[in-house]
Design a protein around this motif. Structure first.
Motif, PDB file in Angstrom:
ATOM      1  N   VAL A  84      30.314  86.519  45.261  1.00  0.00           N
ATOM      2  CA  VAL A  84      31.049  85.645  44.348  1.00  0.00           C
ATOM      3  C   VAL A  84      30.774  86.114  42.920  1.00  0.00           C
ATOM      4  CG1 VAL A  84      31.391  83.290  43.534  1.00  0.00           C
ATOM      5  CG2 VAL A  84      30.926  83.719  45.962  1.00  0.00           C
ATOM      6  N   TRP A  85      31.841  86.481  42.215  1.00  0.00           N
ATOM      7  CA  TRP A  85      31.702  86.969  40.850  1.00  0.00           C
ATOM      8  C   TRP A  85      31.809  85.837  39.841  1.00  0.00           C
ATOM      9  CZ3 TRP A  85      35.935  87.370  37.199  1.00  0.00           C
ATOM     10  CH2 TRP A  85      35.550  87.928  35.975  1.00  0.00           C
ATOM     11  N   SER A 102      27.333  81.833  44.513  1.00  0.00           N
ATOM     12  CA  SER A 102      27.813  82.142  43.172  1.00  0.00           C
ATOM     13  C   SER A 102      27.282  83.515  42.801  1.00  0.00           C
ATOM     14  CB  SER A 102      27.320  81.092  42.171  1.00  0.00           C
ATOM     15  OG  SER A 102      25.906  81.191  42.012  1.00  0.00           O
ATOM     16  N   SER A 103      27.447  83.907  41.538  1.00  0.00           N
ATOM     17  CA  SER A 103      26.892  85.188  41.111  1.00  0.00           C
ATOM     18  C   SER A 103      25.370  85.164  41.140  1.00  0.00           C
ATOM     19  CB  SER A 103      27.372  85.527  39.702  1.00  0.00           C
ATOM     20  OG  SER A 103      26.924  84.555  38.766  1.00  0.00           O
ATOM     21  N   ALA A 125      36.999  76.524  41.216  1.00  0.00           N
ATOM     22  CA  ALA A 125      37.627  77.694  41.827  1.00  0.00           C
ATOM     23  C   ALA A 125      36.621  78.837  41.911  1.00  0.00           C
ATOM     24  CB  ALA A 125      38.846  78.106  41.018  1.00  0.00           C
ATOM     25  N   ALA A 126      36.948  79.844  42.706  1.00  0.00           N
ATOM     26  CA  ALA A 126      36.054  80.993  42.857  1.00  0.00           C
ATOM     27  C   ALA A 126      36.861  82.282  42.923  1.00  0.00           C
ATOM     28  CB  ALA A 126      35.206  80.843  44.121  1.00  0.00           C
ATOM     29  N   GLU A 127      36.276  83.330  42.370  1.00  0.00           N
ATOM     30  CA  GLU A 127      36.792  84.688  42.552  1.00  0.00           C
ATOM     31  C   GLU A 127      35.677  85.499  43.179  1.00  0.00           C
ATOM     32  OE1 GLU A 127      38.762  88.471  40.140  1.00  0.00           O
ATOM     33  OE2 GLU A 127      38.302  86.607  39.071  1.00  0.00           O
ATOM     34  N   PRO A 150      18.290  84.112  39.804  1.00  0.00           N
ATOM     35  CA  PRO A 150      18.573  83.050  38.830  1.00  0.00           C
ATOM     36  C   PRO A 150      19.278  83.524  37.573  1.00  0.00           C
ATOM     37  CG  PRO A 150      16.349  82.833  39.725  1.00  0.00           C
ATOM     38  CD  PRO A 150      16.888  84.134  40.211  1.00  0.00           C
ATOM     39  N   ASP A 151      19.053  84.759  37.178  1.00  0.00           N
ATOM     40  CA  ASP A 151      19.660  85.260  35.943  1.00  0.00           C
ATOM     41  C   ASP A 151      21.016  85.915  36.170  1.00  0.00           C
ATOM     42  OD1 ASP A 151      17.447  84.404  34.477  1.00  0.00           O
ATOM     43  OD2 ASP A 151      16.362  86.270  34.859  1.00  0.00           O
TER      44      ASP A 151
END
Length: 259
Positions: A84-85, A102-103, A125-127, A150-151
């Motif tokens: 997930v970007w 997530s990222s 939303a997600a890309e 985390p970062d």
């Protein structure tokens, strides 16, 4: 000579609230040969590679609107990296996991003989990319792995995300494939990861880069017979690099990776 594979709008398909642009990485070889007028070699490459770049079979670049639900479904003999970007997606599976991706949290599903999962975007939303790799052997144990950072994505420093078993990477792939990512700012220069015996496949997740005389945009990819040159980011960019052993033994009956 560099080989460039462009994002093709015609390879995009939609299912209600989500849209996927599918890339067949092996076309980077086939298309280049066709451009050079080597039709017979191109046909042989297509038959041999089955549109896969060795065991790297499919890259789905997906956009999921808020409220998307991809209900519980099964995968067999797929090694799937969910990257997930932007935004967030909720993963749920038959082993009881329910967690946001997530990222800052990415996931590898080693589907093996069977693995069931569900995807949704209930809040935002997600890309993302879903990357399908052919495993070295059929019907291995189904499992899931997570990598927390985390970062998020590091700037101007490659992060090893996934690698073959025994390489002490955050995520294990049951195949001869390494996956890295990096974030670049405007005018950053960076060398591409390489390893003897492995082909490079560089994917532009977002932004714009320059490689020799080639400009690559979001969704494009580049490879080459020789090591890739240093590249320059001509805008804020996020890149993924795959190192792939093209002749690795691989199972070709995965739910998606075998297509």
């Amino acid at each position: 000579m560099l080989k460039v594979l462009r994002a093709e709008p015609k390879s995009t398909f939609e299912y209600g609230p989500f849209k996927i642009r599918r890339m067949r990485p092996g076309k980077i070889v086939i298309d280049q040969e066709a451009k050079q007028g080597l039709e017979q070699e191109s046909k042989q490459a297509a038959e041999k590679n089955d549109d896969a770049f060795g065991p790297l079979s499919v890259i789905d670049h997906a956009n999921l609107l808020t409220g998307t639900l991809v209900s519980m479904h099964e995968h067999v003999n797929d090694e799937i990296l969910s990257y997930v970007w932007q935004g967030s997606m909720v993963h749920e599976d038959s082993t009881g996991n329910r967690t946001p991706l997530s990222s800052k949290r990415i996931m590898m599903m080693n589907a093996g003989k069977s693995f069931w999962h569900e995807e949704s975007t209930p809040i935002v939303a997600a890309e993302m990319l879903q990357i399908f790799i052919r495993p070295r052997q059929a019907n291995l144990e189904g499992r899931v792995q997570f990598f927390d950072r985390p970062d998020g994505i590091k700037t101007k420093e490659w992060t090893l995300l996934a690698a073959p078993e025994g390489e002490n990477a955050p995520l294990e792939i049951r195949q001869e494939v390494y996956v890295y990512d990096v974030k670049l700012e405007h005018k950053d220069l960076i060398e591409i990861p390489q390893q003897t015996g492995f082909a490079q496949f560089l994917y532009v997740m977002d932004g714009e880069i320059s490689a020799e005389n080639n400009v690559l945009y979001k969704g494009d990819a580049v490879s080459g017979d020789d090591p890739l040159p240093e590249i320059e980011s001509t805008g804020n960019s996020t890149l993924l690099c795959f190192l792939v052993k093209l002749d690795a033994e691989a199972v070709k009956d995965g739910s998606i990776s075998g297509l």
